[in-house]
Design a protein around this motif. Structure first.
Motif, PDB file in Angstrom:
ATOM      1  N   LEU A  21      -8.112  16.098  -9.478  1.00 25.66           N
ATOM      2  CA  LEU A  21      -6.997  16.826 -10.078  1.00 25.66           C
ATOM      3  C   LEU A  21      -5.929  17.261  -9.105  1.00 25.66           C
ATOM      4  N   ALA A  22      -6.387  17.910  -8.049  1.00 30.45           N
ATOM      5  CA  ALA A  22      -5.432  18.423  -7.068  1.00 30.45           C
ATOM      6  C   ALA A  22      -4.558  17.308  -6.511  1.00 30.45           C
ATOM      7  N   LYS A  23      -5.170  16.217  -6.307  1.00 30.65           N
ATOM      8  CA  LYS A  23      -4.435  15.102  -5.731  1.00 30.65           C
ATOM      9  C   LYS A  23      -3.389  14.566  -6.704  1.00 30.65           C
ATOM     10  N   VAL A  24      -3.804  14.432  -7.930  1.00 24.04           N
ATOM     11  CA  VAL A  24      -2.874  13.924  -8.930  1.00 24.04           C
ATOM     12  C   VAL A  24      -1.715  14.899  -9.112  1.00 24.04           C
ATOM     13  N   GLU A  25      -2.056  16.157  -9.153  1.00 24.42           N
ATOM     14  CA  GLU A  25      -1.005  17.148  -9.333  1.00 24.42           C
ATOM     15  C   GLU A  25      -0.027  17.131  -8.169  1.00 24.42           C
ATOM     16  N   GLN A  26      -0.582  16.941  -7.024  1.00 27.64           N
ATOM     17  CA  GLN A  26       0.257  16.924  -5.835  1.00 27.64           C
ATOM     18  C   GLN A  26       1.231  15.749  -5.924  1.00 27.64           C
ATOM     19  N   SER A  27       0.709  14.670  -6.380  1.00 28.21           N
ATOM     20  CA  SER A  27       1.542  13.487  -6.526  1.00 28.21           C
ATOM     21  C   SER A  27       2.665  13.734  -7.539  1.00 28.21           C
ATOM     22  N   VAL A  28       2.308  14.362  -8.624  1.00 26.08           N
ATOM     23  CA  VAL A  28       3.314  14.643  -9.648  1.00 26.08           C
ATOM     24  C   VAL A  28       4.333  15.652  -9.117  1.00 26.08           C
ATOM     25  N   ASP A  29       3.848  16.597  -8.359  1.00 28.60           N
ATOM     26  CA  ASP A  29       4.762  17.609  -7.833  1.00 28.60           C
ATOM     27  C   ASP A  29       5.817  16.971  -6.944  1.00 28.60           C
ATOM     28  N   LYS A  30       5.388  15.927  -6.289  1.00 26.81           N
ATOM     29  CA  LYS A  30       6.314  15.240  -5.409  1.00 26.81           C
ATOM     30  C   LYS A  30       7.417  14.585  -6.257  1.00 26.81           C
ATOM     31  N   LEU A  31       6.970  14.042  -7.353  1.00 21.14           N
ATOM     32  CA  LEU A  31       7.925  13.418  -8.265  1.00 21.14           C
ATOM     33  C   LEU A  31       8.913  14.455  -8.777  1.00 21.14           C
ATOM     34  N   ILE A  32       8.361  15.569  -9.148  1.00 19.96           N
ATOM     35  CA  ILE A  32       9.204  16.634  -9.678  1.00 19.96           C
ATOM     36  C   ILE A  32      10.240  17.059  -8.648  1.00 19.96           C
TER      37      ILE A  32
END
Length: 653
Positions: free
Chosen positions: A85-96
Motif C-alpha cells: 500500500l505505502a508504495k502504491v500510494e507513494q507512487s500516486v502521490d508523485k503523480l499528484i
DNA sequence: GCGGATCAC
DNA sequence: TATGGTGATCCGC
C-alpha cells in the motif's frame, strides 16, 4: 486489504437504490423543506411507478448494477492482495505532485446557466403564472417552476406523476420557438465577451473572459456582474455564473479563488456525482469503494491505482485536484459524427404498423440529412421493446447512403426484418461515418472559382477551415476552456444535499422566499447546480478527452495561444521533467510539458503507450495506462445552436 | 465494425 | 393509462 470494510452491496436492499433511482432527485433535499419531505416524495413516485413495465425495467437495471458491484469488489479484494500500500500510494502521490505542478491558472472561465430557462421564458409571456406551481412539457416535463419544485416536481418527470405530487400543477406546453429566440439573444450577449464561447445546449455555456477582462481592466467578478446585468436588462432573464469552479445559484454568481488550496478545499466535499461524466452508475460504483466526494479520491488512491482500468486513475486524480481543461472552443460543424431520429409510441406489435413508424422516422431523418447536408456510410436501427429493453442493429455500406426517405426506410426494414416478431415502444434510425455535403459543395465551388480567377486565394481547404478561420491563424486570443459541468439527471437528490452543506447556499430551493424570477434549483435535466469550470477546475475531460479520437491534442496544443509571459521567468534553464502519464523524461519547460501531457492524455497516445509498454501487472500503477473506465470524455460541446438541450426539442413534433 | 452501456443536456 | 430525443464515447468482442 481486508475485505472487511466494503459495505455489502447486497445488504442495501434494492429497494433503496431502486427507490432513489425512480425518484430522482429533486425535491428536497433534506432538510428544510417545510412542505413535504423527500422520503414521502420518493414513496409517492415509487408507488405510482410500481408494477409498470418501466418500473420492472428499472428494477432489472438496478439489480444488474448491484451484481456488477459485487463482482467489482471481489476483483478488488483479489487485486489488493499482497500489494504494498505505502508504495502504491507513494507512487500516486508523485503523480499528484506532477499534475499539481502543471496546473494552469492563467485563464478565467465562466460557466453560465440560465435559471430555469423554459419556465422563465414562459413566465415572461404569461405573468399570471407567477406564484403558481407550473411545469412545461407534455408527456414528460422539460422544466418545473420554482413553486412546483417544492412539491417534488422536476424536469424529466412524467406528467401523471407530477400531478400526483402536486394536484394543482399547471402544465403548459413547450414553445420551442420562443426558447430558441431567447436563447439566441442571450448567447449573443455572451459572445460580446468571448466570440469563441462554447454554448452547451440552449441554456448554458462556457465563456473565457480572460481577454475581455484584460482589455477592459475588469476583474472577473466585475465582468460577470456586468454581463449578467446586461442579460437581465435586455432579456429579462436571469443567469447564474460560476467563475472558475463553483456552484451556482439562481441568479447568483460565485467565484472560486484561483488558488490551488482553495480549489482543492472546494473539491474536497463536493459530491463525486457533480463531476461531469460521473452519472448514477459511476456514482454507485465509486460509492462501493468508499468514494462519495472528490476528497475521498485521495483516501482511496491505492485502490484506484490498482484498479486503474476499472476506474480511470488519472481522471479521478485530476478531479480531486480540481484540474480540468481550460480550452473553450465553439462547436464546429466538422465535429458532427452522427445524425438520427427516433420516436416513442404506444407499444405496437403489428409489423405493418411498426413499418409505418419506421417510415415516419426515415422521413424525418431524410429531411434532416437533406437540410443539414449530410450523408454517411453506416446506418443503425434502434428499437426499444415494450419492456424498455433497447437494441441496435447496424450495417455499413460501401457507398454513401442516399438521403432519400425511401432508401433509408428500405435499409431500416432490412435491419429490422430478422428481429421481427416484436412489440416495440420506440424505433429510430441513425447515420454515422458522415460526409459533409455542404463542405464538399463549397469546396467544389471554390475550386471552380479559383480556376476561373486563376488566383489561388487562400489555401484553406474548405472543409478544414476551422471556424471561419479565425481559429488557428489568429490564435491571438486564447481559447477558452470548457468543460461541461452540470449534473443532474434524474436522480440525485442527495447530492444536492451534500452540496448544500458545502456551500451553504443551495437552499433556496426550498426556501420559499421570494421566488425571484426563478431558481434553478432542481431541474432535472438541465440541472442547475454546476460548477463551473474554470480553469483549473474540475476535471472532466479525462484522458480521452481531447475531443476524442479525432483530435489528438495537437490541434489544440498548437493553436493554444499560450500566454506569453506566464511563467517565463521561472526557469530559464531547461529543466528535465518527468511526464506523469508516460513517465518519459523531457527537456522542456512547463509549457512544453503541458502540451506533452495533453498529448499523453489523448486516447490514441494511451493506446500506443499501452501496446508499446506491455501492461505490467496491475499494481505498478505506473502511469501508462489510463483507460478511463470512468472517465468519460468530452464534456459538453453539444450541438450547435439549433438544437437545444434541456429536454429535447425539435419542433417537428 | 458491431452492440451494449453510460452520460450530457 | 402513463416514463423523451439527439448525439457522443468507451469497452469488449
Amino acid at each position: 486489504m481486508p475485505h472487511k470494510d466494503s459495505n455489502p452491496p447486497s445488504s442495501t436492499p434494492d429497494t433503496d437504490s431502486l427507490v432513489r433511482r425512480l425518484a430522482g432527485p429533486s425535491t428536497t433535499k433534506a432538510g428544510q423543506a417545510v412542505s413535504i419531505d423527500q422520503t414521502e416524495i420518493n414513496r409517492i413516485i415509487a408507488e405510482a411507478s410500481k408494477g409498470s413495465k418501466f418500473y420492472e425495467n428499472e428494477k432489472r437495471k438496478d439489480k444488474e448494477l448491484t451484481d456488477r458491484i459485487e463482482r467489482l469488489l471481489k476483483h478488488r479484494d483479489e487485486a489488493m492482495k499482497g500489494v504494498d500500500l505505502a508504495k502504491v500510494e507513494q507512487s500516486v502521490d508523485k503523480l499528484i505532485a506532477q499534475l499539481e505542478a502543471h496546473r494552469d491558472l492563467s485563464q478565467t472561465i465562466v460557466h453560465v446557466d440560465m435559471d430555469a430557462f423554459y419556465a422563465s421564458v414562459e413566465l415572461l409571456d404569461n405573468p399570471d403564472l407567477a406564484s403558481k406551481p407550473f411545469a412545461v412539457g407534455q408527456g414528460v416535463l422539460t422544466t418545473a417552476s420554482y413553486e412546483a419544485r417544492k412539491f417534488g416536481v422536476r424536469s424529466g418527470m412524467p406528467t401523471f406523476i407530477a400531478r400526483k405530487l402536486c394536484p394543482e400543477l399547471v402544465v403548459i406546453s413547450n414553445h420551442f420557438h420562443r426558447y430558441s429566440e431567447m436563447s439566441e439573444k442571450v448567447m449573443a450577449i455572451f459572445r460580446r465577451y468571448d466570440p469563441n464561447m462554447a454554448a452547451a445546449g440552449c441554456d448554458e455555456g462556457y465563456i473565457n473572459i480572460t481577454s475581455y477582462c484584460e482589455e477592459h481592466s475588469l476583474t472577473a467578478e466585475e465582468c460577470v456582474s456586468q454581463m449578467r446585468k446586461v442579460v437581465h436588462e435586455e432579456t429579462k432573464l436571469t443567469v447564474s455564473a460560476g467563475i472558475a469552479p463553483n456552484k451556482n445559484k439562481p441568479n447568483g454568481q460565485f467565484k472560486l479563488e484561483f488558488e490551488p488550496e482553495v480549489i482543492k478545499a472546494f473539491m474536497h466535499d463536493l459530491s463525486i456525482r457533480k463531476v461531469p461524466g460521473v452519472g448514477r452508475v459511476h456514482e454507485r460504483l465509486l460509492d462501493s469503494i468508499g468514494i462519495k466526494t472528490c476528497g475521498d479520491i485521495f483516501a482511496q488512491r491505492a485502490v484506484l491505482s490498482v484498479m486503474d482500468k476499472e476506474f480511470g486513475l488519472m481522471f479521478l486524480l485530476q478531479t480531486y485536484l480540481g484540474i480540468a481543461s481550460n480550452v473553450v472552443e465553439p462547436w464546429q460543424r466538422e465535429e458532427r459524427k452522427s445524425i438520427g431520429a427516433e420516436r416513442t409510441f404506444n407499444p405496437i406489435s403489428d409489423t405493418a404498423k411498426i413499418h409505418a413508424k419506421l417510415e415516419e422516422v426515415a422521413a424525418e431523418l431524410s429531411g434532416d440529412m437533406t437540410d443539414g447536408g449530410w450523408t454517411g456510410k453506416t446506418i443503425t436501427l434502434k428499437y426499444k421493446l415494450d419492456t424498455y429493453k433497447v437494441f441496435t442493429r447496424a450495417k455499413s455500406l460501401d457507398k454513401w447512403v442516399s438521403t432519400k426517405k425511401e432508401d433509408l426506410f428500405a435499409i431500416g426494414k432490412e435491419l429490422l426484418k430478422p428481429e421481427l416478431p416484436l412489440t416495440l415502444r420506440l424505433i429510430g434510425l441513425r447515420v454515422t461515418k458522415l460526409k459533409d455535403l455542404k463542405a464538399e459543395a463549397e469546396s467544389k465551388a471554390r475550386g471552380i472559382k479559383r480556376f476561373f480567377e486563376s488566383g489561388p486565394s487562400d489555401g484553406s481547404p474548405a472543409k478544414k477551415r476551422r471556424k471561419e478561420d479565425s481559429g488557428e491563424a489568429e490564435s491571438e486570443i486564447l481559447q477558452l476552456s470548457q468543460d461541461g459541468f452540470a449534473t443532474s439527471m434524474p436522480g440525485y437528490a442527495d447530492e444536492a444535499e451534500a452540496e448544500a452543506d458545502h456551500m451553504a447556499d443551495l437552499d433556496e430551493r426550498d426556501e420559499v422566499q421570494s421566488l425571484k424570477p426563478s431558481s434553478k434549483a432542481g431541474a432535472a435535466v438541465p440541472q442547475p447546480s454546476s460548477h463551473t469550470a474554470g480553469q483549473g477546475f474540475v476535471a472532466p475531460k479525462p484522458a480521452s478527452s481531447g475531443s476524442g479520437p479525432s483530435s489528438p491534442p495537437s490541434k489544440k496544443a498548437s493553436s493554444r495561444p499560450t500566454n506569453h509571459d506566464r511563467e517565463s521567468s521561472a526557469d530559464e534553464s531547461i529543466p528535465v521533467l518527468e511526464c506523469p502519464i508516460c513517465g518519459k523524461l523531457l527537456e522542456t519547460d512547463n509549457q512544453g510539458l503541458n502540451e506533452h501531457i495533453d498529448f499523453c492524455l489523448s486516447k490514441q497516445a494511451i493506446k500506443e503507450a499501452q501496446s508499446a509498454s506491455l501492461k505490467p501487472p496491475s499494481q505498478s500503477s505506473r502511469t501508462t495506462k489510463n483507460g478511463p473506465k470512468l472517465a468519460p470524455s468530452k464534456a459538453a460541446k453539444k450541438g450547435p445552436g439549433d438544437r437545444d438541450g434541456s429536454l429535447n426539442f425539435r419542433k417537428k413534433g
